[in-house]
Design an enzyme around this catalytic site. Sequence first.
Site, PDB file in Angstrom:
ATOM      1  N   GLU A   1       0.814  -1.228   0.000  1.00 49.58           N
ATOM      2  CA  GLU A   1       0.000   0.000   0.000  1.00 49.58           C
ATOM      3  C   GLU A   1       0.841   1.268   0.000  1.00 49.58           C
ATOM      4  O   GLU A   1       0.404   2.315  -0.476  1.00 49.58           O
ATOM      5  CB  GLU A   1      -0.963  -0.003   1.185  1.00 49.58           C
ATOM      6  CG  GLU A   1      -2.106  -1.005   1.064  1.00 49.58           C
ATOM      7  CD  GLU A   1      -1.751  -2.404   1.548  1.00 49.58           C
ATOM      8  OE1 GLU A   1      -0.549  -2.658   1.820  1.00 49.58           O
ATOM      9  OE2 GLU A   1      -2.658  -3.250   1.658  1.00 49.58           O
TER      10      GLU A   1
ATOM     11  N   PHE B   1     -11.152  -7.670  14.453  1.00 46.08           N
ATOM     12  CA  PHE B   1     -10.118  -8.136  13.523  1.00 46.08           C
ATOM     13  C   PHE B   1      -9.790  -7.034  12.513  1.00 46.08           C
ATOM     14  O   PHE B   1     -10.671  -6.480  11.877  1.00 46.08           O
ATOM     15  CB  PHE B   1     -10.608  -9.396  12.786  1.00 46.08           C
ATOM     16  CG  PHE B   1      -9.606  -9.884  11.773  1.00 46.08           C
ATOM     17  CD1 PHE B   1      -8.343 -10.323  12.164  1.00 46.08           C
ATOM     18  CD2 PHE B   1      -9.910  -9.876  10.415  1.00 46.08           C
ATOM     19  CE1 PHE B   1      -7.419 -10.751  11.234  1.00 46.08           C
ATOM     20  CE2 PHE B   1      -8.978 -10.308   9.478  1.00 46.08           C
ATOM     21  CZ  PHE B   1      -7.740 -10.749   9.891  1.00 46.08           C
ATOM     22  N   GLN B   2      -8.520  -6.723  12.379  1.00 47.17           N
ATOM     23  CA  GLN B   2      -8.022  -5.690  11.473  1.00 47.17           C
ATOM     24  C   GLN B   2      -8.621  -4.314  11.739  1.00 47.17           C
ATOM     25  O   GLN B   2      -8.781  -3.517  10.821  1.00 47.17           O
ATOM     26  CB  GLN B   2      -8.206  -6.108  10.014  1.00 47.17           C
ATOM     27  CG  GLN B   2      -7.355  -7.333   9.674  1.00 47.17           C
ATOM     28  CD  GLN B   2      -7.215  -7.585   8.185  1.00 47.17           C
ATOM     29  OE1 GLN B   2      -8.124  -7.302   7.417  1.00 47.17           O
ATOM     30  NE2 GLN B   2      -6.068  -8.125   7.785  1.00 47.17           N
TER      31      GLN B   2
ATOM     32  N   LYS C   1     -17.425  -0.664   7.015  1.00 47.40           N
ATOM     33  CA  LYS C   1     -17.900  -1.595   5.995  1.00 47.40           C
ATOM     34  C   LYS C   1     -19.418  -1.506   5.818  1.00 47.40           C
ATOM     35  O   LYS C   1     -19.923  -1.562   4.685  1.00 47.40           O
ATOM     36  CB  LYS C   1     -17.492  -3.022   6.370  1.00 47.40           C
ATOM     37  CG  LYS C   1     -17.693  -4.005   5.227  1.00 47.40           C
ATOM     38  CD  LYS C   1     -17.062  -5.352   5.541  1.00 47.40           C
ATOM     39  CE  LYS C   1     -17.259  -6.314   4.369  1.00 47.40           C
ATOM     40  NZ  LYS C   1     -16.668  -7.638   4.659  1.00 47.40           N
TER      41      LYS C   1
ATOM     42  N   MET D   1      24.121   8.708   1.355  1.00 46.14           N
ATOM     43  CA  MET D   1      24.004   9.984   2.049  1.00 46.14           C
ATOM     44  C   MET D   1      24.361   9.832   3.528  1.00 46.14           C
ATOM     45  O   MET D   1      24.992  10.713   4.117  1.00 46.14           O
ATOM     46  CB  MET D   1      22.588  10.556   1.886  1.00 46.14           C
ATOM     47  CG  MET D   1      22.417  11.933   2.455  1.00 46.14           C
ATOM     48  SD  MET D   1      23.584  13.111   1.734  1.00 46.14           S
ATOM     49  CE  MET D   1      22.594  13.787   0.405  1.00 46.14           C
TER      50      MET D   1
HETATM   51  C1  LIG Z   1      12.547   5.484   4.812  1.00 45.76           C
HETATM   52  C2  LIG Z   1      13.851   6.125   5.132  1.00 45.76           C
HETATM   53  N1  LIG Z   1      14.729   5.524   5.965  1.00 45.76           N
HETATM   54  C3  LIG Z   1      15.903   6.112   6.233  1.00 45.76           C
HETATM   55  C4  LIG Z   1      16.256   7.301   5.679  1.00 45.76           C
HETATM   56  C5  LIG Z   1      17.595   7.948   5.997  1.00 45.76           C
HETATM   57  N2  LIG Z   1      18.405   8.069   4.776  1.00 45.76           N
HETATM   58  C6  LIG Z   1      18.476   9.213   4.068  1.00 45.76           C
HETATM   59  S1  LIG Z   1      19.418   9.070   2.707  1.00 45.76           S
HETATM   60  C7  LIG Z   1      19.781   7.466   3.065  1.00 45.76           C
HETATM   61  C8  LIG Z   1      20.679   6.660   2.196  1.00 45.76           C
HETATM   62  C9  LIG Z   1      20.053   6.323   0.906  1.00 45.76           C
HETATM   63  O1  LIG Z   1      20.853   5.346   0.267  1.00 45.76           O
HETATM   64  P1  LIG Z   1      20.641   5.016  -1.240  1.00 45.76           P
HETATM   65  O2  LIG Z   1      19.199   4.760  -1.509  1.00 45.76           O
HETATM   66  O3  LIG Z   1      21.577   3.940  -1.650  1.00 45.76           O
HETATM   67  O4  LIG Z   1      20.981   6.385  -1.954  1.00 45.76           O
HETATM   68  P2  LIG Z   1      22.409   7.129  -2.020  1.00 45.76           P
HETATM   69  O5  LIG Z   1      22.440   8.115  -0.899  1.00 45.76           O
HETATM   70  O6  LIG Z   1      23.468   6.090  -1.900  1.00 45.76           O
HETATM   71  O7  LIG Z   1      22.388   7.809  -3.343  1.00 45.76           O
HETATM   72  C10 LIG Z   1      19.161   7.067   4.237  1.00 45.76           C
HETATM   73  C11 LIG Z   1      19.288   5.744   4.852  1.00 45.76           C
HETATM   74  C12 LIG Z   1      15.300   7.901   4.828  1.00 45.76           C
HETATM   75  N3  LIG Z   1      15.508   9.091   4.257  1.00 45.76           N
HETATM   76  N4  LIG Z   1      14.130   7.291   4.550  1.00 45.76           N
END
Ligand SMILES: Cc1ncc(C[n+]2csc(CCOP(=O)(O)OP(=O)(O)O)c2C)c(N)n1
Lengths: 572, 179
Positions: free
Chosen positions: A49, A111-112, A161, A473
């Site tokens: 979802e 439920f749910q 529902k 990042m």
């Molecule tokens: C759902 C979620 N979890 C954690 C983060 C923290 N976060 C920000 S950037 C990043 C790294 C992303 O890695 P990748 O998708 O490989 O992209 P890159 O930075 O390597 O280009 C993370 C873990 C986030 N923004 N969103």
Amino acid sequence: MKRTGAQIVWETLMREGVEVVFGYPGGANLPIYDAMLDYPVRHVLVRHEQGAAHMADGYARASGRVGVAMATSGPGATNLVTGIATAMMDSSPTVFLTGQVVSKFIGYDAFQETDVTGITLPITKHNYLVTRVEELGDVLREAFYIARTGRPGPVLVDIAKDAQQNSTDWEYSDRPIQLRGYRPNRHPLSRQVEQALEMLSAARKPLILAGRGVLLSGAMRELREFAERAHIPVAVTLLGIGAFPASHPLSLGMMGMHGEAWVNQAIQESDLLLAFGMRFDDRVTGNLKTYAPNARKIHLDIDPAEINKNVRVDLGIVGDLRESLQEFLDHLPQMDHSEWVEHINTLKGESAVRDIQYLPPDGHLYAAHVIHDLWRYTGGNALVVTDVGQHQMWTAQYYRHDQPFQWITSGGLGTMGFGLPAAIGAKIARPDAEVWAVVGDGGFQMTAAELSTAAQEGVKVNVAIINNGFLGMVRQWQEFFYDRRYAATPMRSPDFVKLAEAHGLTGLRVWRREEVFDAIQRARETDGTVVIDFRVEQEDSVYPMVPAGADLHNMIRRPVRNPLVETAQDEM
Amino acid sequence: MRHTLVALVEDKPGVLNRVASLFRRRAFNIESLTVGHTEQPGLSRMTIVVDGDDVAIERLTAYLYKLVNVVHVEDLTHVPAVTRDLAMIKVAAPPETRTQVMQVVDVYRARIVDVTTQSLIIEVTGDEEKIESFVEVLRPLGILEMVRTGLLAMSRGGAPLYPPPNGNGNGHHAAASAD
Ligand SMILES: Cc1ncc(C[n+]2csc(CCOP(=O)(O)OP(=O)(O)O)c2C)c(N)n1
Ligand SMILES: [Mg+2]
């Protein structure tokens, strides 16, 4: 005429012009699904979802129309939550329909059963729980109205529902909706516009900060005319990309944490900031105490709660941005700020062009190369959707947009996993657009199951995975601020080419810059979704960077490692 | 500083939760919050006492207006207004101290609303200072239980709170100017 609640849902959606819904069925929304077969609507069955929510969001951002997603009660609804919060932070007009347990069971941990209106209270613009079929028609109309007017946002309608199953006498009515507590002001106050014009005439270093509000109100033409006539340079926020043509002589580029150094410098030197439909996010201002210390500030926004929220302004003008700018244009004289504009041009010395050229000529593939080449080979005309991370910032920096609505990214919430589903939603909204999802190896894996949705729906998006083997990042922050201790950021991935093939899609892999063009070309020529695994330099960082909370002008710049090699293809 | 806001809200399920939730989410501390019916069907009125400087309260007002069910908000802090709190206090009143308690009740023009051989329930209304001083005087005599309604407030003069029906949408412009 007698109608069931489920029929009222679809009749109202048809009247609202809804052509596509993204969703997933379950016990509590079965009546709605059953009735769906009698209506001319396209349903996109997602794999999770969250994907439905991001698709509806991507659809809305690409088309300007309300995106709709549905889910069942309990786990179906909770799976929507990340997508709803994402839409909320970026003001995306969306409507979410969730099934709820039979009304007499509400409150008994049936439920749910989940308290979905409770959970989504702080992440929706408004929400409703409908337990009586008689209320449903009005509530649905209100939901669409609230989602798309004022400052747009997500509205959730949780439908018991029995309210879907029961019947009532009902006829769609298009009488105007009147809500006592919701009457957004569209018109600016004339005296405030006059006051703003006086402040403008006194300014010598004015700057326009353009945000997503420009796009949401459709004020691109007005912004351009304003900037040209008043001769004021324009900087954009991450979500404002496309609001002003990147190639326009007055265009400065992006501001903020990974914005252009000269833009941030210009903000710090400016004596008047004109903030148009942006909200002074902390990623844009850096340290508030030292932010734009010499500037008076005029803030135009549809949402009064944004005025004086983060930055104390000298004048706040509430209204629809387009209407406000039109009112300005009725009185705005021709101006000349050549000295200031030229000064900013000298600040540009250290530019993005040179940044890309600073990359060591070691034969390795850099993300900046990929994005830069993608921009060139697609003529800058692709609809680019990103995930969240380094690749997002590189794409913001190196893919330059002259057109609006060609750039979709999760800014406010920064939701990994947004890219692929949002791209699918965008492509469904705009089938003629060339859609590229630029994603990281990490974020892609959060919602990669939606490849299967793309395959089933025959939706063609091109997925460029900027595969650096890291949660890049976060790794960058560890490199800069945690002494290179790479806790939980190295990431192993499946074979993305095989993954694409397992879905009956095309997968390609690119190791060297010379191969980039061919891969992009093949993706463009191939029917169906194509996944390209770009194996880029693993420990590259996004420059420049304002560390969180630091002064905007104190940016970390790319260390110069190699003599400058000018190559014609990197000219921008 | 303490501010007294009154908010007219639609009388619908969940509205109190929306308002309370907003205070929590935006990190404001509610000192008291009362809700009740008004002269207008379909509208409830909240009186909210909250701590914050003028800038914070201006922001809070704007957030309140973001709620679809909030019709009107007014800050009564800086305008002449009548404020009232009501307390019910159960005090120990054995024969030895009963007269003393009743004298205090008299002085404060409070009312005795329940009597047993050992205790009294006293009802008192007034502004907060009056109630607080009443409580202080009673305390040595033995307060067994106390409940207060929280503040109600109404501006003085003939003008009603509610703006004209087609008035300045959501008071937005008023909230917008910094000067
Ligand atoms: C759902 C979620 N979890 C954690 C983060 C923290 N976060 C920000 S950037 C990043 C790294 C992303 O890695 P990748 O998708 O490989 O992209 P890159 O930075 O390597 O280009 C993370 C873990 C986030 N923004 N969103
Ligand atoms: Mg990565």
